[in-house]
Design a protein around this motif. Structure first.
Motif, PDB file in Angstrom:
ATOM      1  N   LYS A   1      -2.191   9.601   8.259  1.00  0.00           N
ATOM      2  CA  LYS A   1      -2.317  11.056   8.332  1.00  0.00           C
ATOM      3  C   LYS A   1      -2.233  11.534   9.769  1.00  0.00           C
ATOM      4  O   LYS A   1      -2.837  10.957  10.674  1.00  0.00           O
ATOM      5  CB  LYS A   1      -3.660  11.490   7.730  1.00  0.00           C
ATOM      6  N   GLY A   2      -1.457  12.586   9.947  1.00  0.00           N
ATOM      7  CA  GLY A   2      -1.300  13.146  11.285  1.00  0.00           C
ATOM      8  C   GLY A   2      -0.225  12.472  12.114  1.00  0.00           C
ATOM      9  O   GLY A   2       0.145  12.963  13.179  1.00  0.00           O
ATOM     10  N   ARG A   3       0.272  11.330  11.621  1.00  0.00           N
ATOM     11  CA  ARG A   3       1.320  10.601  12.361  1.00  0.00           C
ATOM     12  C   ARG A   3       2.628  10.525  11.590  1.00  0.00           C
ATOM     13  O   ARG A   3       3.704  10.530  12.193  1.00  0.00           O
ATOM     14  CB  ARG A   3       0.841   9.182  12.683  1.00  0.00           C
ATOM     15  N   PHE A   4       2.547  10.426  10.275  1.00  0.00           N
ATOM     16  CA  PHE A   4       3.737  10.300   9.430  1.00  0.00           C
ATOM     17  C   PHE A   4       3.963  11.602   8.665  1.00  0.00           C
ATOM     18  O   PHE A   4       3.012  12.283   8.275  1.00  0.00           O
ATOM     19  CB  PHE A   4       3.564   9.170   8.417  1.00  0.00           C
ATOM     20  N   THR A   5       5.246  11.904   8.422  1.00  0.00           N
ATOM     21  CA  THR A   5       5.604  13.078   7.640  1.00  0.00           C
ATOM     22  C   THR A   5       6.684  12.697   6.640  1.00  0.00           C
ATOM     23  O   THR A   5       7.739  12.180   7.026  1.00  0.00           O
ATOM     24  CB  THR A   5       6.125  14.208   8.537  1.00  0.00           C
ATOM     25  N   ILE A   6       6.411  12.965   5.368  1.00  0.00           N
ATOM     26  CA  ILE A   6       7.395  12.731   4.321  1.00  0.00           C
ATOM     27  C   ILE A   6       8.124  14.036   4.041  1.00  0.00           C
ATOM     28  O   ILE A   6       7.517  15.109   4.051  1.00  0.00           O
ATOM     29  CB  ILE A   6       6.728  12.172   3.041  1.00  0.00           C
ATOM     30  N   SER A   7       9.429  13.940   3.835  1.00  0.00           N
ATOM     31  CA  SER A   7      10.210  15.133   3.536  1.00  0.00           C
ATOM     32  C   SER A   7      11.414  14.730   2.697  1.00  0.00           C
ATOM     33  O   SER A   7      11.686  13.543   2.513  1.00  0.00           O
ATOM     34  CB  SER A   7      10.664  15.833   4.821  1.00  0.00           C
ATOM     35  N   GLN A   8      12.126  15.724   2.213  1.00  0.00           N
ATOM     36  CA  GLN A   8      13.284  15.436   1.371  1.00  0.00           C
ATOM     37  C   GLN A   8      14.365  16.468   1.614  1.00  0.00           C
ATOM     38  O   GLN A   8      14.092  17.594   1.990  1.00  0.00           O
ATOM     39  CB  GLN A   8      12.884  15.448  -0.104  1.00  0.00           C
ATOM     40  N   ASP A   9      15.574  16.049   1.407  1.00  0.00           N
ATOM     41  CA  ASP A   9      16.732  16.940   1.421  1.00  0.00           C
ATOM     42  C   ASP A   9      17.376  16.810   0.052  1.00  0.00           C
ATOM     43  O   ASP A   9      18.076  15.834  -0.222  1.00  0.00           O
ATOM     44  CB  ASP A   9      17.693  16.533   2.535  1.00  0.00           C
TER      45      ASP A   9
ATOM     46  N   GLU B   1       0.830  -1.199   0.000  1.00  0.00           N
ATOM     47  CA  GLU B   1       0.000   0.000   0.000  1.00  0.00           C
ATOM     48  C   GLU B   1       0.870   1.258   0.000  1.00  0.00           C
ATOM     49  O   GLU B   1       1.962   1.270   0.577  1.00  0.00           O
ATOM     50  CB  GLU B   1      -0.932   0.020   1.215  1.00  0.00           C
ATOM     51  N   GLY B   2       0.361   2.276  -0.644  1.00  0.00           N
ATOM     52  CA  GLY B   2       1.045   3.554  -0.629  1.00  0.00           C
ATOM     53  C   GLY B   2       0.872   4.229   0.712  1.00  0.00           C
ATOM     54  O   GLY B   2      -0.203   4.173   1.298  1.00  0.00           O
ATOM     55  N   VAL B   3       1.935   4.852   1.191  1.00  0.00           N
ATOM     56  CA  VAL B   3       1.915   5.487   2.500  1.00  0.00           C
ATOM     57  C   VAL B   3       1.984   7.001   2.375  1.00  0.00           C
ATOM     58  O   VAL B   3       1.178   7.711   2.969  1.00  0.00           O
ATOM     59  CB  VAL B   3       3.094   4.978   3.360  1.00  0.00           C
ATOM     60  N   ALA B   4       2.954   7.501   1.611  1.00  0.00           N
ATOM     61  CA  ALA B   4       3.148   8.945   1.518  1.00  0.00           C
ATOM     62  C   ALA B   4       3.794   9.286   0.195  1.00  0.00           C
ATOM     63  O   ALA B   4       4.564   8.488  -0.358  1.00  0.00           O
ATOM     64  CB  ALA B   4       4.018   9.444   2.675  1.00  0.00           C
ATOM     65  N   THR B   5       3.468  10.473  -0.294  1.00  0.00           N
ATOM     66  CA  THR B   5       3.991  10.979  -1.570  1.00  0.00           C
ATOM     67  C   THR B   5       4.519  12.387  -1.369  1.00  0.00           C
ATOM     68  O   THR B   5       3.917  13.184  -0.646  1.00  0.00           O
ATOM     69  CB  THR B   5       2.873  11.032  -2.620  1.00  0.00           C
ATOM     70  N   ILE B   6       5.626  12.678  -2.029  1.00  0.00           N
ATOM     71  CA  ILE B   6       6.056  14.062  -2.148  1.00  0.00           C
ATOM     72  C   ILE B   6       6.201  14.345  -3.632  1.00  0.00           C
ATOM     73  O   ILE B   6       6.912  13.637  -4.354  1.00  0.00           O
ATOM     74  CB  ILE B   6       7.335  14.362  -1.340  1.00  0.00           C
ATOM     75  N   ASP B   7       5.476  15.347  -4.085  1.00  0.00           N
ATOM     76  CA  ASP B   7       5.377  15.630  -5.506  1.00  0.00           C
ATOM     77  C   ASP B   7       6.530  16.515  -5.946  1.00  0.00           C
ATOM     78  O   ASP B   7       7.340  16.980  -5.129  1.00  0.00           O
ATOM     79  CB  ASP B   7       4.037  16.301  -5.809  1.00  0.00           C
ATOM     80  N   THR B   8       6.592  16.753  -7.252  1.00  0.00           N
ATOM     81  CA  THR B   8       7.691  17.542  -7.811  1.00  0.00           C
ATOM     82  C   THR B   8       7.681  18.988  -7.326  1.00  0.00           C
ATOM     83  O   THR B   8       8.711  19.653  -7.364  1.00  0.00           O
ATOM     84  CB  THR B   8       7.628  17.517  -9.341  1.00  0.00           C
TER      85      THR B   8
ATOM     86  N   GLN C   1       9.246  10.404   8.610  1.00  0.00           N
ATOM     87  CA  GLN C   1       9.182  10.486  10.065  1.00  0.00           C
ATOM     88  C   GLN C   1       7.876   9.835  10.508  1.00  0.00           C
ATOM     89  O   GLN C   1       6.799  10.254  10.078  1.00  0.00           O
ATOM     90  CB  GLN C   1       9.223  11.936  10.529  1.00  0.00           C
ATOM     91  N   MET C   2       7.990   8.845  11.368  1.00  0.00           N
ATOM     92  CA  MET C   2       6.826   8.086  11.810  1.00  0.00           C
ATOM     93  C   MET C   2       6.686   8.234  13.316  1.00  0.00           C
ATOM     94  O   MET C   2       7.576   7.813  14.066  1.00  0.00           O
ATOM     95  CB  MET C   2       6.983   6.608  11.425  1.00  0.00           C
ATOM     96  N   ASN C   3       5.601   8.832  13.737  1.00  0.00           N
ATOM     97  CA  ASN C   3       5.320   9.042  15.155  1.00  0.00           C
ATOM     98  C   ASN C   3       4.070   8.276  15.558  1.00  0.00           C
ATOM     99  O   ASN C   3       3.284   7.847  14.708  1.00  0.00           O
ATOM    100  CB  ASN C   3       5.139  10.531  15.437  1.00  0.00           C
ATOM    101  N   SER C   4       3.889   8.142  16.854  1.00  0.00           N
ATOM    102  CA  SER C   4       2.706   7.458  17.396  1.00  0.00           C
ATOM    103  C   SER C   4       2.482   6.127  16.701  1.00  0.00           C
ATOM    104  O   SER C   4       1.368   5.812  16.255  1.00  0.00           O
ATOM    105  CB  SER C   4       1.461   8.350  17.248  1.00  0.00           C
ATOM    106  N   LEU C   5       3.539   5.368  16.600  1.00  0.00           N
ATOM    107  CA  LEU C   5       3.474   4.111  15.844  1.00  0.00           C
ATOM    108  C   LEU C   5       2.536   3.109  16.508  1.00  0.00           C
ATOM    109  O   LEU C   5       2.422   3.051  17.747  1.00  0.00           O
ATOM    110  CB  LEU C   5       4.878   3.530  15.693  1.00  0.00           C
ATOM    111  N   LYS C   6       1.887   2.320  15.668  1.00  0.00           N
ATOM    112  CA  LYS C   6       0.927   1.311  16.104  1.00  0.00           C
ATOM    113  C   LYS C   6       1.376  -0.064  15.623  1.00  0.00           C
ATOM    114  O   LYS C   6       2.087  -0.153  14.612  1.00  0.00           O
ATOM    115  CB  LYS C   6      -0.448   1.616  15.521  1.00  0.00           C
TER     116      LYS C   6
END
Length: 125
Positions: free
Chosen positions: A64-72, A46-53, A81-86
């Protein structure tokens, strides 16, 4: 060609956090739609997160609200970044890239050009 290598997986207790990294090497990373996917044992990927162009981000409802996708871009590295993991977040996590040039990411169901080998995340209750 783009090579992707994930790292940062591990075992944590529910409520904890992890940060996954996906280092890219090879061709320039510009013009790529970048995604994180996961596959739990016995389940479909399953897809989790996308960062577009353009830097726009989107997430599966389950994270949503727990994971954050980012790039350098300077480091050619994608993060999750995965918080409040289940416990239900337990899965193999993969980063993937699709060349879209000046366009934007297609639907979640679209194929990706390049995949990493994955990093295992295990969440205990």
């Amino acid at each position: 060609q783009v090579q992707l290598a994930e790292s940062g997986g591990g075992s944590v207790q529910a409520g904890g956090s992890l940060r996954l990294s996906c280092a890219a090497s090879g061709d320039t990373y510009k013009g790529y739609c970048r995604r994180w996917f996961r596959q739990a044992p016995g389940k479909e990927r399953e897809g989790v997160a996308t960062i577009d162009t353009d830097g726009t981000t989107s997430y599966a409802d389950s994270v949503k609200g727990r994971f954050t996708i980012s790039q350098d871009n300077a480091k050619n590295t994608l993060y999750l970044q995965m918080n409040s993991l289940k416990p239900e977040d337990t899965a193999m996590y993969y980063c993937a890239a699709l060349f879209v040039g000046a366009g934007y990411c297609p639907s979640w169901e679209s194929g990706m050009d390049y995949w990493g080998k994955g990093t295992l995340v295990t969440i205990s209750s």
